[in-house]
Design an enzyme around this catalytic site. Structure first.
Site, short mmCIF file in Angstrom:
data_model
loop_
_atom_site.label_atom_id
_atom_site.label_comp_id
_atom_site.label_asym_id
_atom_site.label_seq_id
_atom_site.Cartn_x
_atom_site.Cartn_y
_atom_site.Cartn_z
N GLU A 190 0.92 -1.29 -0.14
CA GLU A 190 0.15 0.04 0.06
C GLU A 190 0.74 1.26 0.09
OE1 GLU A 190 -2.72 2.27 -0.13
OE2 GLU A 190 -4.08 1.25 1.08
N HIS A 192 -0.87 4.41 -0.61
CA HIS A 192 -1.63 5.45 0.33
C HIS A 192 -1.61 6.61 -0.66
CE1 HIS A 192 -2.46 3.24 4.23
NE2 HIS A 192 -3.62 3.39 3.67
N GLU A 216 -0.44 -0.47 -4.33
CA GLU A 216 -1.69 0.25 -4.50
C GLU A 216 -1.70 1.79 -4.34
OE1 GLU A 216 -5.47 0.14 -1.28
OE2 GLU A 216 -4.14 -1.71 -1.66
N HIS A 292 -12.05 -2.37 -1.89
CA HIS A 292 -11.61 -1.53 -0.52
C HIS A 292 -12.53 -2.00 0.72
CE1 HIS A 292 -10.93 1.82 2.17
NE2 HIS A 292 -9.65 1.55 2.10
#
Length: 393
Positions: A190, A192, A216, A292
């Site tokens: 991730e 973000h 991600e 998600h």
């Protein structure tokens, strides 16, 4: 059958508030929905209070398409995160009512199952210090619980571009997790939306030896051309989409070929049917869907019904075995993850029942989750060392 009452409830934890909607009908059936807002819970409650009178009360819960269309366009103003999240709560509660009225789980009403179990990945497990030893031990605990996939953000409060030492530290955490779980467990990295395209490419290149199944949200979500630039230089699958709140807004992402896996959040995209429509569009582009989900048991249940009936589904995010595990008690009935998979829900509707007393005993704590603060990954389990903020650009 008509909707006669809309109730809202908020369950608080140190780092997230979970908002629940309960719809009552004039013949006694009750449906539930849920979303998780980041810092806008009271705004959501205000919207739902207005929407109840303007759109929801008096509606037939079977007329889901009509209700969603009215809520989305009937106020004229463009629907954003708050409106689409309110729609999602109401929409999934309607599906719950319809399933209960017909005595069927929702996935059977969406076209029936295409799989018998649903692969899950763990999140919220790395509430530890950012050292290789701590991440290694925490990752081992995840696989010992049976998970075959796990996601994490190793980048601390990073923004735009990391200093060389911090970049090496973050990559070292990924290396430690891969070593802990072995070659056959999926690791999902991730970002973000932290990085500029060049930095996302540089970091992703360094991660290639550890074979993450995706990186991600490598860049902030507002500029899809920047995402396309990053994706063109990243030799790993790119996943994104949790902060896109209308399926129409995905059009540019599809046109640019800017991602390989989309991650709509049912609780922010207008609900189950809206997300299923988006998944069908993704299927025409040979893209996978990995929703998600930072929600509690109702939102997780809604995700399972979607996953059961979606051919291009990949994997389901799940927090609640590692972060705030007690929130599962807010709505009993959700299957547990066993050997890395959820079983399909079998009870009518969404298959869970809201425990209002449990929620009322755990009111909002005013959670404010800042991903640019040192120690955010502790998620309220320990005091954050010092506050941070996203730098201006």
């Amino acid at each position: 059958m008509k909707i006669s009452r809309l109730e809202t409830f908020v369950l608080g934890t140190p780092w997230r508030d979970l908002t629940y909607v309960r719809l009552h009908t004039d013949d006694g059936l009750v449906g539930v929905g849920e979303t998780r807002m980041l810092g806008h819970t009271r705004a959501l409650l205000g919207y739902l209070d207005e929407a109840a009178g303007n759109h929801v009360l008096g509606s037939d819960p079977f007329d889901i398409e009509s209700l969603v269309a009215r809520m989305k366009r009937g106020d004229y103003g463009r629907a954003g995160e708050i409106v689409m999240s309110g729609i999602a709560c109401v929409e999934m509660a309607c599906w719950d009512i319809v399933g209960k009225a017909l005595g069927q789980p929702v996935w059977r009403l969406l076209g029936g199952k295409v799989r018998d179990r649903i692969k899950a990945y763990a999140n919220g497990w790395y509430t530890v210090e950012r050292t290789p030893q701590e991440f290694h031990a925490a990752a081992r605990r995840v696989v010992e619980q049976g998970y075959r996939a796990l996601k994490f953000d190793p980048f601390g409060p990073g923004w735009a571009e990391l200093e060389p030492a911090e970049r090496r530290r973050s990559i070292g955490l990924v290396e430690a997790v891969r070593d802990a779980v072995g070659p056959d467990v999926e690791i999902l990295v991730e970002m973000h939306g932290r990085f500029s395209p060049h930095e996302a490419i540089r970091i992703a290149t360094a991660l290639v030896p550890f074979e993450p199944s995706w990186v991600e949200e490598p860049v902030p979500p507002e500029n899809l051309r920047a995402l396309a630039k990053a994706a063109a230089g990243i030799a790993l699958p790119v996943a994104t989409g949790e902060r896109i709140h209308d399926r129409i807004e995905y059009r540019e992402l599809f046109d640019l070929g800017a991602a390989d896996i989309i991650q709509p959040d049912i609780g922010h995209l207008g609900g189950i049917a809206e997300t299923r429509k988006l998944a069908a569009t993704a299927e025409t582009h040979y893209m996978l869907v990995a929703p998600h989900n930072v929600g509690g048991p109702v939102l997780t249940a809604a995700n399972l019904h979607l996953a059961a009936t979606t051919p291009n589904f990949k994997i389901q995010e799940h927090f609640n075995d590692f972060a705030d595990e007690e929130v599962k008690q807010a709505a009993p009935g959700l299957p547990e993850v066993v050997d890395g998979y959820f079983a399909l829900p079998t009870a009518p509707g969404l298959g869970v029942d809201l425990d209002v007393d449990f929620i009322r005993d755990r009111p909002s704590q005013g959670a404010h989750f800042n991903l640019y603060a040192d120690g955010w990954e502790l998620r309220g389990t320990r005091p954050v060392a010092k506050a941070g903020r996203r730098p201006s650009t």
